[in-house]
Design an enzyme around this catalytic site. Structure first.
Site, mmCIF file in Angstrom:
data_model
loop_
_atom_site.group_PDB
_atom_site.id
_atom_site.type_symbol
_atom_site.label_atom_id
_atom_site.label_comp_id
_atom_site.label_asym_id
_atom_site.label_seq_id
_atom_site.Cartn_x
_atom_site.Cartn_y
_atom_site.Cartn_z
ATOM 1 C CG ASP A 63 11.160 24.211 63.986
ATOM 2 O OD1 ASP A 63 12.229 24.498 63.492
ATOM 3 O OD2 ASP A 63 10.310 24.514 64.593
ATOM 4 C CD GLU B 285 7.792 25.426 67.726
ATOM 5 O OE1 GLU B 285 8.309 27.105 67.931
ATOM 6 O OE2 GLU B 285 9.097 25.494 67.377
ATOM 7 C CG ASP C 68 7.216 25.997 64.671
ATOM 8 O OD1 ASP C 68 5.928 26.101 64.924
ATOM 9 O OD2 ASP C 68 7.830 26.469 64.704
ATOM 10 C CE LYS D 299 7.029 28.425 62.901
ATOM 11 N NZ LYS D 299 7.710 29.684 63.008
ATOM 12 N NE ARG E 134 12.121 30.300 72.113
ATOM 13 C CZ ARG E 134 12.992 31.581 71.959
ATOM 14 N NH1 ARG E 134 12.888 32.645 72.764
ATOM 15 N NH2 ARG E 134 13.000 31.960 71.237
ATOM 16 C CE LYS F 263 12.139 23.408 66.801
ATOM 17 N NZ LYS F 263 11.611 25.465 66.904
HETATM 18 N N1 BES Z 1 11.295 27.187 64.204
HETATM 19 C C1 BES Z 1 11.287 28.681 63.980
HETATM 20 C C2 BES Z 1 12.126 29.167 64.197
HETATM 21 C C3 BES Z 1 12.309 29.050 62.873
HETATM 22 C C4 BES Z 1 12.084 30.316 61.471
HETATM 23 C C5 BES Z 1 13.661 27.873 62.136
HETATM 24 C C6 BES Z 1 12.307 30.442 59.998
HETATM 25 C C7 BES Z 1 13.776 28.791 60.297
HETATM 26 C C8 BES Z 1 13.059 29.842 59.671
HETATM 27 C C9 BES Z 1 11.034 28.517 65.802
HETATM 28 O O1 BES Z 1 10.038 27.759 65.978
HETATM 29 C C10 BES Z 1 9.587 30.090 65.861
HETATM 30 O O2 BES Z 1 8.560 30.128 65.049
HETATM 31 N N2 BES Z 1 11.016 30.923 66.249
HETATM 32 C C11 BES Z 1 10.548 32.380 66.176
HETATM 33 C C12 BES Z 1 10.708 33.059 67.761
HETATM 34 C C13 BES Z 1 9.671 34.070 68.366
HETATM 35 C C14 BES Z 1 8.344 34.197 68.225
HETATM 36 C C15 BES Z 1 10.724 34.876 69.252
HETATM 37 C C16 BES Z 1 10.835 33.077 65.186
HETATM 38 O O3 BES Z 1 11.993 33.079 64.914
HETATM 39 O O4 BES Z 1 10.261 33.915 65.290
HETATM 40 MN MN MN Z 2 8.365 27.969 66.590
HETATM 41 ZN ZN ZN Z 3 9.962 26.522 65.772
#
Ligand code: BES
Ligand code: MN
Ligand code: ZN
Length: 498
Positions: free
Chosen positions: A289, A350, A271, A278, A352, A266
């Protein structure tokens, strides 16, 4: 520059070096090197143990300067903790602390005898490799975006010799290669997103390929991906002026017709969450990310450096997730490269969405014998496993076992989570074949389940490195994980077919 490592038999009391490193257990138990140095130095270590200045607590460091009777200028005594409970993880910890202590001294070279201590279940090659990797890990400094400094007058540690015989030589060579891969990953991930954007990652990959005869690089830009139908990946990138790239590196170390191993990482260079923005606090961490991309690229670098007798491809979807008038939005329905349609319920899920197209492309283009992705995919994985273990998901028990074992060997550990079809219904959508989020339960697993829909028929495993790819805090750096795990797994594959 990685540290220089060497290997040799060592008489710790007679070696001519700026510093010799020996270990002492708790309760004043000496390793054999510590005992020899102590005897030659007329009990200089023993006296400090008796006075309580040296506790032997794991990771503590005490420097004896110019002890009489010893040729080395300094003796660094490292606490090893209790002898009975001494294990692999402790060995790694004390190796890192030893290297940190050496780094604080005004010296360029040192000799370590810690590689002679007994580590249950590990051989000399493992001990040397682990110590060397730990030393290089501790020696890494991020300097890329500071004002260039005058080279300091203080000497800096550049070389460490480890006590050990020639059976440990492979361990040392592997350490040098893996250390280079880890550094590559750390440096790339630490760079800020205004430098490390999709085009930058593509340029780095091209430069690496140009420097290596066995490696070739191909980069697809957004126009080419549009023609091929990367509808899911491209949607994520639409809000950014930094257009997506698909970076493809190929290493041919095996036979002509051998099916390659394939890594996908990835590569979200930043992000923001997109329209599902966020929260502000902590958002800066999302420069990491692209840790999965950095990790697979680092493992690729290590494999090339080890000249492994196998074929390997490394595919990195590099994309920035930004809010904009042209961004994709919640409720959009995307058509992925596989043809499956996806309902976007959250633009922050995003990772996935870029991985599914990259996985489809990799499977179709290369028919790999194994397909592994690494991704900072979910906050839920950090909640489940914290910052110590990566989440491992696979429907293939044997592949999962191999990866878990590689993680144990390198102490770059993973922990398996289920990918049972029971979870799949959480991804049901009324408007598309699949939704991009699965609700609040089991977020790491439903992310894995989403990817599973795009890897059917593949021997595939997924590593969620959201907790392990970087250290938290204002000064938290990228860790280079899962480079050690992946490099070890590749080594194991190469040895299997020998
Ligand atoms: N890059 C993030 C995941 C992440 C969050 C990695 C914090 C390390 C620390 C990913 O793109 C994300 O935002 N995932 C969301 C998914 C949710 C919207 C289903 C998450 O984990 O909140
Ligand atoms: Mn994200
Ligand atoms: Zn992400």
């Amino acid at each position: 520059m990685t540290l220089q490592f060497s290997l040799g038999p060592v008489a710790p009391e007679t070696i001519d070096t700026p510093c010799v490193v020996v270990g002492v257990y708790e309760n004043g138990m000496f390793t054999s090197a510590a005992a020899r140095v102590d005897t030659a130095a007329h009990g200089a270590i023993k006296r400090q143990v008796e006075s309580g200045d040296i506790s032997g607590k794991a990771g503590t460091a005490t420097v004896l300067f110019g002890p009489e009777g010893v040729v080395a200028k300094r003796v660094l005594v490292i606490g090893l903790g209790g002898q009975k409970s001494f294990d692999s993880a402790r060995y790694q910890k004390v190796s890192i602390e030893a290297a940190r202590a050496l780094g604080r001294l005004p010296i360029e070279a040192a000799v370590s005898c810690l590689t002679e201590v007994d580590v249950p279940g590990r051989d000399a090659a493992w001990r040397v490799r682990t110590a060397a990797l730990a030393a290089d890990y501790a020696a890494y400094r991020y300097t890329a975006t500071f004002k260039p400094r005058e080279k300091s007058a203080q000497p800096e540690l550049a070389a460490i010799a480890f006590a050990g015989s020639s059976d440990a030589t492979p361990g040392l060579e592997q350490a040098a290669a893996i250390a280079e891969g880890v550094r590559y990953a750390r440096e790339l991930a630490n760079l800020p997103p205004n430098i490390c954007n999709p085009a930058y990652i593509a340029d780095q990959a091209k430069a690496f390929a140009d420097a290596h005869d066995t490696v070739s690089c191909n980069v697809l830009d957004h126009v080419e991906m549009e023609k091929l139908g990367f509808g899911s990946l491209l949607a994520v990138g639409r809000g950014s002026v930094n257009k997506p790239k698909l970076v493809v590196l190929e290493y041919k170390g095996g036979h002509e017709g051998d099916k390659p191993y394939a890594f996908v990482g990835k590569g979200i260079t930043f992000d923001t969450g997109g329209i599902s923005l966020k929260p502000g606090p902590g958002m800066e961490e999302m420069k990491f990310d692209m840790g999965g991309a950095a990790g697979v690229l680092g493992a690729f670098v290590a494999a090339v450096r080890m000249e492994l007798a196998l074929n390997l491809v490394c595919v990195v979807p590099a994309v920035e997730n930004m809010p904009d008038g042209d961004s994709y939005r919640p409720s959009d329905v995307l058509t992925s490269l596989s043809g499956l349609t996806i309902e976007v319920l959250n633009t922050d899920a995003e990772g996935r969405l870029i991985l599914c197209d990259a996985l489809t492309y990799t499977a179709q283009t290369f028919q790999p014998q194994v397909l592994i992705d690494a991704a900072t995919l979910t906050g839920a994985c950090v909640i489940a496993l914290g910052k110590h273990a990566s989440g491992l998901m696979s429907k293939h028990d044997d592949l999962a076992a191999e990866l878990l074992a590689a993680g144990e060997t390198t102490l770059d550990r993973a922990w398996r989570m289920p990918l049972w079809d029971d979870y799949q219904s959480q991804l049901d959508s009324g408007f598309a074949d699949v939704a991009n989020i699965g609700g609040k339960n089991a977020g790491a697993i439903t992310a894995g389940c989403f990817l599973a829909r795009f890897t059917e028929g593949q021997r595939w495993a997924h590593l969620d490195i959201a907790g392990t790819a970087w250290d938290e805090g204002r000064k938290g750096l990228a860790t280079g994980r899962p480079v050690p795990l992946l490099a070890q797994w590749l080594l194991d594959q190469a040895n299997k077919s020998k």
